[in-house]
Design a protein around this motif. Structure first.
Motif, PDB file in Angstrom:
ATOM      1  N   MET A  65       0.834  -1.170   0.055  1.00  0.00           N
ATOM      2  CA  MET A  65       0.102   0.100   0.091  1.00  0.00           C
ATOM      3  C   MET A  65       0.775   1.301  -0.027  1.00  0.00           C
ATOM      4  O   MET A  65       1.843   1.166   0.733  1.00  0.00           O
ATOM      5  CB  MET A  65      -0.807   0.012   1.191  1.00  0.00           C
ATOM      6  N   THR A  66       0.538   2.111  -0.847  1.00  0.00           N
ATOM      7  CA  THR A  66       1.247   3.410  -0.851  1.00  0.00           C
ATOM      8  C   THR A  66       0.529   4.410  -0.236  1.00  0.00           C
ATOM      9  O   THR A  66      -0.562   4.253   0.074  1.00  0.00           O
ATOM     10  CB  THR A  66       1.532   3.825  -2.215  1.00  0.00           C
ATOM     11  N   GLY A  67       1.160   5.553   0.072  1.00  0.00           N
ATOM     12  CA  GLY A  67       0.400   6.782   0.889  1.00  0.00           C
ATOM     13  C   GLY A  67      -0.563   7.185  -0.011  1.00  0.00           C
ATOM     14  O   GLY A  67      -1.706   7.545   0.538  1.00  0.00           O
ATOM     15  N   ALA A  68      -0.951   6.947  -1.439  1.00  0.00           N
ATOM     16  CA  ALA A  68      -1.951   7.429  -2.215  1.00  0.00           C
ATOM     17  C   ALA A  68      -3.169   6.551  -2.031  1.00  0.00           C
ATOM     18  O   ALA A  68      -4.233   7.270  -2.291  1.00  0.00           O
ATOM     19  CB  ALA A  68      -1.539   7.375  -3.803  1.00  0.00           C
ATOM     20  N   ASP A  69      -2.969   5.526  -1.412  1.00  0.00           N
ATOM     21  CA  ASP A  69      -4.042   4.656  -1.146  1.00  0.00           C
ATOM     22  C   ASP A  69      -4.931   5.057  -0.068  1.00  0.00           C
ATOM     23  O   ASP A  69      -5.892   4.603   0.167  1.00  0.00           O
ATOM     24  CB  ASP A  69      -3.605   3.118  -1.097  1.00  0.00           C
ATOM     25  N   LEU A  70      -4.178   5.744   0.701  1.00  0.00           N
ATOM     26  CA  LEU A  70      -5.122   6.258   2.021  1.00  0.00           C
ATOM     27  C   LEU A  70      -5.643   7.748   1.823  1.00  0.00           C
ATOM     28  O   LEU A  70      -4.756   8.476   1.540  1.00  0.00           O
ATOM     29  CB  LEU A  70      -4.127   6.438   3.258  1.00  0.00           C
ATOM     30  N   PHE A 111      -4.847  15.108   7.479  1.00  0.00           N
ATOM     31  CA  PHE A 111      -4.246  13.702   7.665  1.00  0.00           C
ATOM     32  C   PHE A 111      -3.001  13.422   6.655  1.00  0.00           C
ATOM     33  O   PHE A 111      -3.167  13.550   5.352  1.00  0.00           O
ATOM     34  CB  PHE A 111      -5.363  12.739   7.553  1.00  0.00           C
ATOM     35  N   MET A 112      -1.751  12.989   7.262  1.00  0.00           N
ATOM     36  CA  MET A 112      -0.810  12.843   6.406  1.00  0.00           C
ATOM     37  C   MET A 112      -0.481  11.440   6.135  1.00  0.00           C
ATOM     38  O   MET A 112      -0.501  10.696   7.192  1.00  0.00           O
ATOM     39  CB  MET A 112       0.378  13.544   7.109  1.00  0.00           C
ATOM     40  N   THR A 113      -0.056  11.010   5.101  1.00  0.00           N
ATOM     41  CA  THR A 113       0.369   9.508   4.793  1.00  0.00           C
ATOM     42  C   THR A 113       1.806   9.717   3.966  1.00  0.00           C
ATOM     43  O   THR A 113       1.505  10.273   2.930  1.00  0.00           O
ATOM     44  CB  THR A 113      -0.602   8.709   4.011  1.00  0.00           C
ATOM     45  N   ARG A 114       2.632   8.795   4.271  1.00  0.00           N
ATOM     46  CA  ARG A 114       3.924   8.888   3.596  1.00  0.00           C
ATOM     47  C   ARG A 114       4.641   7.659   3.776  1.00  0.00           C
ATOM     48  O   ARG A 114       4.540   6.936   4.891  1.00  0.00           O
ATOM     49  CB  ARG A 114       4.794  10.185   4.393  1.00  0.00           C
ATOM     50  N   TYR A 115       4.805   7.192   2.839  1.00  0.00           N
ATOM     51  CA  TYR A 115       5.594   5.803   2.652  1.00  0.00           C
ATOM     52  C   TYR A 115       7.211   5.751   3.271  1.00  0.00           C
ATOM     53  O   TYR A 115       7.942   6.568   2.506  1.00  0.00           O
ATOM     54  CB  TYR A 115       5.643   5.067   1.415  1.00  0.00           C
ATOM     55  N   ASN A 116       7.472   5.033   4.186  1.00  0.00           N
ATOM     56  CA  ASN A 116       8.997   5.229   4.699  1.00  0.00           C
ATOM     57  C   ASN A 116       9.575   3.958   4.354  1.00  0.00           C
ATOM     58  O   ASN A 116       9.366   3.000   4.661  1.00  0.00           O
ATOM     59  CB  ASN A 116       8.772   5.144   6.106  1.00  0.00           C
ATOM     60  N   SER A 117      10.470   4.270   3.293  1.00  0.00           N
ATOM     61  CA  SER A 117      11.199   2.875   2.788  1.00  0.00           C
ATOM     62  C   SER A 117      12.092   2.305   3.460  1.00  0.00           C
ATOM     63  O   SER A 117      12.267   1.101   3.231  1.00  0.00           O
ATOM     64  CB  SER A 117      11.780   3.577   1.400  1.00  0.00           C
ATOM     65  N   LEU A 140      11.703   1.834   6.775  1.00  0.00           N
ATOM     66  CA  LEU A 140      10.956   1.139   7.654  1.00  0.00           C
ATOM     67  C   LEU A 140       9.914   0.161   6.816  1.00  0.00           C
ATOM     68  O   LEU A 140       9.347  -0.833   7.512  1.00  0.00           O
ATOM     69  CB  LEU A 140      10.267   1.855   8.788  1.00  0.00           C
ATOM     70  N   HIS A 141       9.763   0.226   5.688  1.00  0.00           N
ATOM     71  CA  HIS A 141       8.884  -0.425   4.914  1.00  0.00           C
ATOM     72  C   HIS A 141       7.538  -0.226   5.381  1.00  0.00           C
ATOM     73  O   HIS A 141       6.703  -1.456   5.588  1.00  0.00           O
ATOM     74  CB  HIS A 141       9.122  -2.039   4.890  1.00  0.00           C
ATOM     75  N   SER A 142       7.184   0.719   5.694  1.00  0.00           N
ATOM     76  CA  SER A 142       5.650   0.997   6.342  1.00  0.00           C
ATOM     77  C   SER A 142       5.296   2.257   6.209  1.00  0.00           C
ATOM     78  O   SER A 142       5.892   3.151   5.480  1.00  0.00           O
ATOM     79  CB  SER A 142       5.878   0.909   7.940  1.00  0.00           C
ATOM     80  N   LEU A 143       3.933   2.438   6.380  1.00  0.00           N
ATOM     81  CA  LEU A 143       3.309   3.905   5.842  1.00  0.00           C
ATOM     82  C   LEU A 143       3.129   4.410   7.230  1.00  0.00           C
ATOM     83  O   LEU A 143       2.644   4.185   8.231  1.00  0.00           O
ATOM     84  CB  LEU A 143       1.782   3.520   5.555  1.00  0.00           C
ATOM     85  N   GLU A 144       3.600   5.852   7.329  1.00  0.00           N
ATOM     86  CA  GLU A 144       3.620   6.597   8.357  1.00  0.00           C
ATOM     87  C   GLU A 144       1.953   7.316   8.038  1.00  0.00           C
ATOM     88  O   GLU A 144       1.681   7.743   6.987  1.00  0.00           O
ATOM     89  CB  GLU A 144       4.566   7.811   8.116  1.00  0.00           C
ATOM     90  N   LYS A 145       1.521   7.674   9.279  1.00  0.00           N
ATOM     91  CA  LYS A 145       0.311   8.218   9.483  1.00  0.00           C
ATOM     92  C   LYS A 145      -0.007   8.947  10.534  1.00  0.00           C
ATOM     93  O   LYS A 145       0.570   8.598  11.582  1.00  0.00           O
ATOM     94  CB  LYS A 145      -0.797   7.166   9.556  1.00  0.00           C
ATOM     95  N   ALA A 146      -0.323  10.386  10.288  1.00  0.00           N
ATOM     96  CA  ALA A 146      -0.492  11.171  11.318  1.00  0.00           C
ATOM     97  C   ALA A 146      -1.056  12.585  11.107  1.00  0.00           C
ATOM     98  O   ALA A 146      -1.623  12.873   9.882  1.00  0.00           O
ATOM     99  CB  ALA A 146       1.124  11.724  11.487  1.00  0.00           C
ATOM    100  N   LEU A 176       7.313  14.364   0.321  1.00  0.00           N
ATOM    101  CA  LEU A 176       7.004  12.950  -0.053  1.00  0.00           C
ATOM    102  C   LEU A 176       5.554  12.764   0.768  1.00  0.00           C
ATOM    103  O   LEU A 176       5.199  11.466   0.674  1.00  0.00           O
ATOM    104  CB  LEU A 176       8.008  12.065   0.186  1.00  0.00           C
ATOM    105  N   GLY A 177       4.987  13.367   1.377  1.00  0.00           N
ATOM    106  CA  GLY A 177       3.735  13.192   2.280  1.00  0.00           C
ATOM    107  C   GLY A 177       2.464  13.810   1.552  1.00  0.00           C
ATOM    108  O   GLY A 177       2.558  14.924   1.140  1.00  0.00           O
ATOM    109  N   ILE A 178       1.472  13.099   1.440  1.00  0.00           N
ATOM    110  CA  ILE A 178       0.155  13.445   1.097  1.00  0.00           C
ATOM    111  C   ILE A 178      -0.725  14.062   2.057  1.00  0.00           C
ATOM    112  O   ILE A 178      -1.190  13.144   3.353  1.00  0.00           O
ATOM    113  CB  ILE A 178      -0.470  12.139   0.560  1.00  0.00           C
ATOM    114  N   PHE A 179      -1.226  15.245   1.879  1.00  0.00           N
ATOM    115  CA  PHE A 179      -1.735  15.842   3.212  1.00  0.00           C
ATOM    116  C   PHE A 179      -3.455  15.987   2.557  1.00  0.00           C
ATOM    117  O   PHE A 179      -3.690  16.718   1.829  1.00  0.00           O
ATOM    118  CB  PHE A 179      -1.150  17.033   3.392  1.00  0.00           C
TER     119      PHE A 179
END
Length: 256
Positions: free
Chosen positions: A1-6, A56-62, A64-70, A137-140
């Protein structure tokens, strides 16, 4: 899942108390009287002077291989807060232990100078008439105040709290049932290798601006910043709930 998916829904939300034993959701600060208790009611937006309101911000952390959410809050006086979890009152912001700073916007760029003296600067990108933007690189995506009608439902969620070693970790799982009549049921479980534990509570919930307040039948109250998130674009309503930093998935076709 990428940041654009959220993609958060620009509408209502709510939350539930988590196991204090597990520390999944920490107790929120108690707002002072008067102005400190007022939650804002405006939807996040992009203006000529920069972003204003809750996003709401989502950003893929390469790494950590995870999606940041904040949850990020931008104020028209240039203040910015990251990783908000309790709410948006003046008392909440004063007690916020996460990153905070000042932002400057101009010439399609935004620079944030954090309270520790570090600074970040990146281009602000927008997709046509989209109400959100991309930065560093974050989607707001802008968020609107909660509407109680959108909260009712059954949600499941879990996370690894502490990695104790290569083969051991503390994992917590929660089930949240928000009933249309304003009552809730919360079931929680924690597992550590072969050991386990859990608990549950019931009570009432209510929305206020961007936060959800849960009052258990035992008299304990917890308030958390909450917002609805849509991951499946085919969903007719938000299919996830971002509750105080934890992403919960709506259970379709089931409830109590």
């Amino acid at each position: 899942m990428t940041g654009a998916d959220l993609k958060p829904a620009f509408g209502p939300v709510r939350c539930l108390p988590l196991l204090a034993l597990l520390g999944v959701l920490t107790a929120c600060s108690r707002p002072a009287q008067g102005e400190d208790k007022k939650e804002p009611r405006e939807t996040g937006r992009m203006t000529a002077a920069g972003p204003v309101g809750l996003f709401f911000m989502t950003r893929y952390n390469s790494s950590l291989h995870s999606l940041e959410k904040a949850a990020w809050l931008f104020q028209d006086d240039g203040a910015v807060y990251e990783n908000l979890t309790a709410g948006l009152t003046a008392a909440d912001l004063k007690a916020h232990a996460g990153p905070r700073g000042k932002y400057q916007f101009g010439d399609h760029k935004m620079k944030i100078t954090w309270s520790d003296g570090t600074a970040e600067e990146s281009n602000v990108e927008r997709d046509g008439t989209s109400p959100g933007f991309m930065w560093d690189l974050g989607i707001f995506s802008p968020v609107s105040p909660l509407q109680a009608a959108d909260v009712a439902g059954t949600y499941d969620g879990g996370e690894t709290l502490t990695q104790l070693g290569p083969d051991s970790a503390v994992f917590t799982g929660q089930e949240f049932i928000f009933r249309p009549d304003g009552t809730y049921l919360r079931n929680a479980v924690a597992n550590l290798q072969n050991a386990g534990g859990g608990g549950s509570d019931e009570g009432t919930w209510k929305t206020d601006g961007f936060s959800l307040t849960l009052t258990s039948n035992k008299g304990k109250t917890m308030r958390k910043l909450t917002l609805p998130v849509t991951i499946d674009e085919k969903s007719k309503q938000p299919d996830h709930l971002y509750l105080g930093g934890l992403l919960l998935k709506r259970r379709v076709g089931k409830g109590r």
